[in-house]
Structure formats: structure tokens, C-alpha cells
Design an enzyme around this catalytic site. Structure first.
Site, PDB file in Angstrom:
ATOM      1  N   SER A 216      70.530  64.524  66.899  1.00  0.00           N
ATOM      2  CA  SER A 216      71.608  64.994  66.021  1.00  0.00           C
ATOM      3  C   SER A 216      71.734  64.075  64.807  1.00  0.00           C
ATOM      4  O   SER A 216      70.785  63.361  64.463  1.00  0.00           O
ATOM      5  CB  SER A 216      72.927  65.079  66.794  1.00  0.00           C
ATOM      6  OG  SER A 216      73.899  65.761  66.031  1.00  0.00           O
ATOM      7  N   ASN A 217      72.877  64.089  64.154  1.00  0.00           N
ATOM      8  CA  ASN A 217      73.108  63.229  62.986  1.00  0.00           C
ATOM      9  C   ASN A 217      74.558  62.765  62.992  1.00  0.00           C
ATOM     10  O   ASN A 217      75.315  63.058  63.922  1.00  0.00           O
ATOM     11  CB  ASN A 217      72.746  63.983  61.697  1.00  0.00           C
ATOM     12  CG  ASN A 217      73.521  65.282  61.592  1.00  0.00           C
ATOM     13  OD1 ASN A 217      74.745  65.279  61.538  1.00  0.00           O
ATOM     14  ND2 ASN A 217      72.816  66.415  61.599  1.00  0.00           N
ATOM     15  N   HIS A 218      74.974  62.098  61.935  1.00  0.00           N
ATOM     16  CA  HIS A 218      76.290  61.431  61.933  1.00  0.00           C
ATOM     17  C   HIS A 218      77.447  62.320  61.477  1.00  0.00           C
ATOM     18  O   HIS A 218      78.565  61.831  61.298  1.00  0.00           O
ATOM     19  CB  HIS A 218      76.244  60.194  61.033  1.00  0.00           C
ATOM     20  CG  HIS A 218      75.360  59.106  61.560  1.00  0.00           C
ATOM     21  ND1 HIS A 218      75.623  58.431  62.720  1.00  0.00           N
ATOM     22  CD2 HIS A 218      74.192  58.606  61.097  1.00  0.00           C
ATOM     23  CE1 HIS A 218      74.674  57.541  62.950  1.00  0.00           C
ATOM     24  NE2 HIS A 218      73.781  57.632  61.978  1.00  0.00           N
TER      25      HIS A 218
END
Ligand code: PMT
Length: 413
Positions: A216-218
């Protein structure tokens, strides 16, 4: 409590009636005041059995009203309180509303300051019924609520749960955040996006590796949720497609998704008749080529693990194709999360994805982009116009974007 643009300079008339839930109205009056509204409070005689005018005066910094014939004061244009209060108000909110007050309002009785003011008011009426036991289901109460709703009153349905009496059922006054959301919806009914359907995406997609792990990402979803709230405040009907579990703005239709594939399906479905799509989500460009059905185990001699990633579909490119075929959604707004050559990369995305507006943010800046409460963006229009915005809260960034969406849709009309 963050200021709420929709409430700035608005005079709200908060009428409190005789229910134990009256104590919750104090917190509501306080939050509305902190958010920028001027709150005039009316207490019925029964409300004063539970709580005093002084309590409300302390949190609003304004006089609270109890008697039909008292002087209005505060610079109001008349010495008759009910007319002055009614004229000034943007909304009359009866919170909590007892069975007795609902019946009086439905019948048009006028025997105290609240009921006389309700007849004099030309602003929208909101009622939030609250009552113990089975009272809310009584046919007499149901009839009062239906009469008021039929006349255009905004009814906040009470929640189901435990009452002060120990009984359970429907009749509990919702918590402050929910009441605040309903007040925003009631005030937004005249907004520039009234009658418009807006779809917003939020959060980073999660691409499964196995049943317990994902790529995923932030993205926290904060920018997307702020956009959903800003669209609601402008009067739109909002669908929020999200990968995260932040509190959903009151009034938004919520669609939970996880992966880019799930977000793609939801976006195509919900934007098929939408006036605008706003893609604030951080969609993963790649996902694991295979998803293990069982948790991947490490062996004693395993030094590492190689994941093969494959391309995810580009949602905005698929929306572009849908739009070319059907004409929907009418307007498309994208974001660009860039770490270098912000303008050049953003311009290229604007044209390749056929966007009406692109919001470029430099995600390497410490106070902008992912996770924080602020953002610094440049709005790029399809006609080449560039509008850099200063460092703002994500709420204010969202309001600026929603103003542009409203202008784009108004230009279509
Ligand atoms: O959620 P927050 O913590 O508040 O952070 C906000 C944010 C930084 C996530 C937000 O402001 C933002 O920039 N969102 C877009 C992030 C992104 O995916 O940018 P991108 O440059 O990779 O993609 C460009 C556009 O194409 C975006 O609108 C994106 O939603 C869309 N996209 C991207 C990949 C893909 N496969 N399909 C897409 O539709």
C-alpha cells in the site's frame, strides 16, 4: 474545534425542550459557537427543569431566551423577542424535540416563545426527536413527525439504544458530531451543488500479498474525506469510495473498497450518472502478480522473498473511456502526487487522463501531501490555467476545489 466555513457569520436558533437529552445540547451549542456560528438559544419551561439558561449563556457568550415577552436585546430590530429571533435565523433547530413540542409544532400551537417563534420563522426547521420508552413509535408522535416532514422540516431520526430509564428502543438523541453533520446538511440545502451527484475517492488501495499482508502507500484518506464534507456543505449528494475507516461525513453514501480492482468497479458503477468524480485516492500502480491463499511462511534457510508485481488498471483512463462513450461523469478531477518536476508530471497527467482539473501536490514537502492535516497544491485547469494555493488545511484546500467544481458544472448548465 476547527472553524466551519458554512457556519461563519450564521445565526442559528437552537431550541431546547424538556428531555434528559437537553444536556447534550450544551455541547452542541458550544461546538457550533467554536465553529463560528452565532447561537441563540431558546429554552422551554420544561427544558429549564433539566438545565439552566446560564449554562447556554456560558458556552455561547450570548443571552439565552425563555419568556415570550422578554426584550430581545442584542441589537435585534424589535423589542418582541420571537420576531427578532426568527428574522435573524438561518436555521431553527429544535434539539432535543419532545413529543409535546413536536405535537405543538405540527398543530401550529403558539403558547410559548419557541412555538410562537417557529410560526414567525421563515428559515428551515430542523427537529431532532428524543424520548424514552416506546413513545417515538406511538401513532400520535409518528403523525406529528410525518406532518412536520411533509411541510419540509428536516427530521434527524433518533438512534436506537439504552434510555435513561433503563429501557431500550429508538428515541436516543444522536451524539454532537452527528447532530452537527445534520445541521450542516440542513444549511447546505441552498448550496451551489444542490441537486448534483459527486463521487469522491479516498485512501491508498491495498494490494494483497497473502491473507495477512498487503502492498500500500501512506495515504490516510484525510484529503478525500475533507472533499466529501466540502461537497456536502455545498449541497451535493455525495458518494465516498474509500479504503480507510475515518468517521464518514454525515449524509455521504459510503462504499468500502480495498484494492485498485475493487475501487475501479465501484468508481465505474457510481460515476455512471455522476456530475463529477474527484479521484483523491492514492491508487497503487502495481499489485502482486499472485495472491497466496495461505500465509506465506518463512523457512529457516529463507534469506528473502521476491515479489513479482504486475500493473494495476488505471482507473482514470477507464473513466475517460466510459466518458467518451456515455458522457458520464460530466466532470473529472484528478490529483497528482509528485516527488520531482511537479508541474511537468502533473501537466502530462492532466492531458493523458483527459481531466477538467488536476490538483498537484508535492509529496516531499513536510507539511503537504500524505497523512498530515495541511496541503499545498497547484490547481491546473484543462485550458492551461494554473492556480497555486498557499499552505492550507485540507478542509480549505477541499473547499477551493469544490468551488472550482461548482464553477465547471455551472458553466455546463
Ligand atoms: O490521503 P491523504 O493522507 O490525505 O493524502 C492525500 C494525497 C497525497 C493521497 C492526495 O492529495 C493525492 O495526491 N492523491 C492522488 C495520489 C496518486 O495516486 O497520485 P498519482 O500521481 O499516482 O495518480 C494520478 C491520478 O490518477 C490520481 O488522481 C489517482 O487517483 C489516479 N490513479 C492513479 C493510479 C491508478 N492506477 N489509477 C488512477 O486512477
Amino acid at each position: 474545534m476547527e472553524a466551519i466555513t458554512l457556519l461563519q457569520g450564521k445565526r442559528l436558533l437552537l431550541a431546547v425542550t424538556g428531555s434528559i437529552a437537553a444536556y447534550k445540547s450544551v455541547d452542541l451549542a458550544s461546538k457550533l459557537t467554536q465553529a463560528g456560528a452565532q447561537v441563540d438559544v431558546i429554552l422551554t419551561a420544561a427544558a429549564q427543569a433539566f438545565i439552566t439558561p446560564l449554562t447556554f449563556e456560558a458556552v455561547t457568550g450570548r443571552p439565552a431566551y425563555t419568556a415570550l415577552w422578554e426584550s430581545a436585546g442584542g441589537g435585534l430590530p424589535t423589542h418582541i423577542a420571537h420576531v427578532g429571533l426568527a428574522e435573524a435565523a438561518a436555521l431553527l433547530a429544535v434539539i432535543p424535540a419532545t413529543a409535546n413540542t413536536l405535537a405543538k409544532l405540527a398543530a401550529g400551537l403558539a403558547d410559548d416563545l419557541l412555538t410562537v417563534t417557529a410560526l414567525a420563522a421563515r428559515c428551515p426547521l430542523l427537529v431532532a426527536p428524543a424520548m424514552d420508552g416506546g413513545m417515538y413509535a406511538h401513532p400520535a408522535v409518528v403523525a406529528s413527525v410525518q406532518t412536520l416532514a411533509g411541510r419540509g422540516a428536516y427530521v434527524v431520526a433518533p438512534e436506537t439504544g439504552r434510555f435513561a430509564s433503563g429501557l431500550s428502543g429508538q428515541g436516543r438523541l444522536p451524539e454532537t458530531a452527528t447532530l452537527l453533520g445534520h445541521i450542516r446538511l440542513a444549511l447546505a440545502q441552498a448550496g451551489p451543488l444542490r441537486g448534483r451527484q459527486i463521487v469522491v475517492t479516498a485512501g491508498g488501495t491495498r494490494e494483497a500479498i497473502d491473507p495477512v499482508r498487503f502492498v500500500s502507500n501512506h495515504s490516510s484518506g484525510k484529503q478525500g474525506y475533507a472533499l466529501a464534507q466540502a461537497a456536502l456543505d455545498a449541497g451535493a449528494t455525495v458518494t465516498l469510495i474509500s479504503t480507510v475507516g475515518l468517521p464518514v461525513p454525515v449524509g455521504a453514501q459510503f462504499v468500502a473498497v480495498d484494492s485498485a480492482a475493487a475501487m475501479l468497479a465501484a468508481v465505474l458503477e457510481h460515476s455512471a450518472r455522476a456530475d463529477a468524480l474527484i479521484m483523491a485516492a492514492a491508487v497503487a500502480d502495481f499489485r502482486p502478480g499472485t495472491v497466496a491463499t495461505q500465509k506465506i511462511k518463512k523457512q529457516e534457510d529463507t534469506a528473502g522473498l521476491t515479489l513479482e508485481l504486475v500493473r494495476n488498471p488505471d482507473i482514470l483512463l477507464q473513466v475517460k473511456a466510459q466518458r467518451e462513450q456515455t458522457g458520464w461523469p460530466r466532470r473529472v478531477i484528478g490529483f497528482a502526487a509528485e516527488s520531482e518536476q511537479v508541474l511537468a508530471h502533473a501537466q502530462s497527467k492532466l492531458h493523458r487522463k483527459a481531466l477538467d482539473l488536476l490538483v498537484a501536490n508535492d509529496i516531499t514537502a513536510p507539511d503537504a501531501g500524505f497523512a498530515g492535516d495541511t496541503n499545498r497544491v497547484i490547481l491546473l485547469a484543462a485550458d492551461g490555467g494554473q492556480t497555486p494555493l498557499p499552505l492550507l488545511s485540507k478542509t480549505l484546500v477541499s473547499e477551493a476545489i469544490i468551488d472550482r467544481v461548482a464553477a465547471l458544472l455551472a458553466a455546463d448548465a
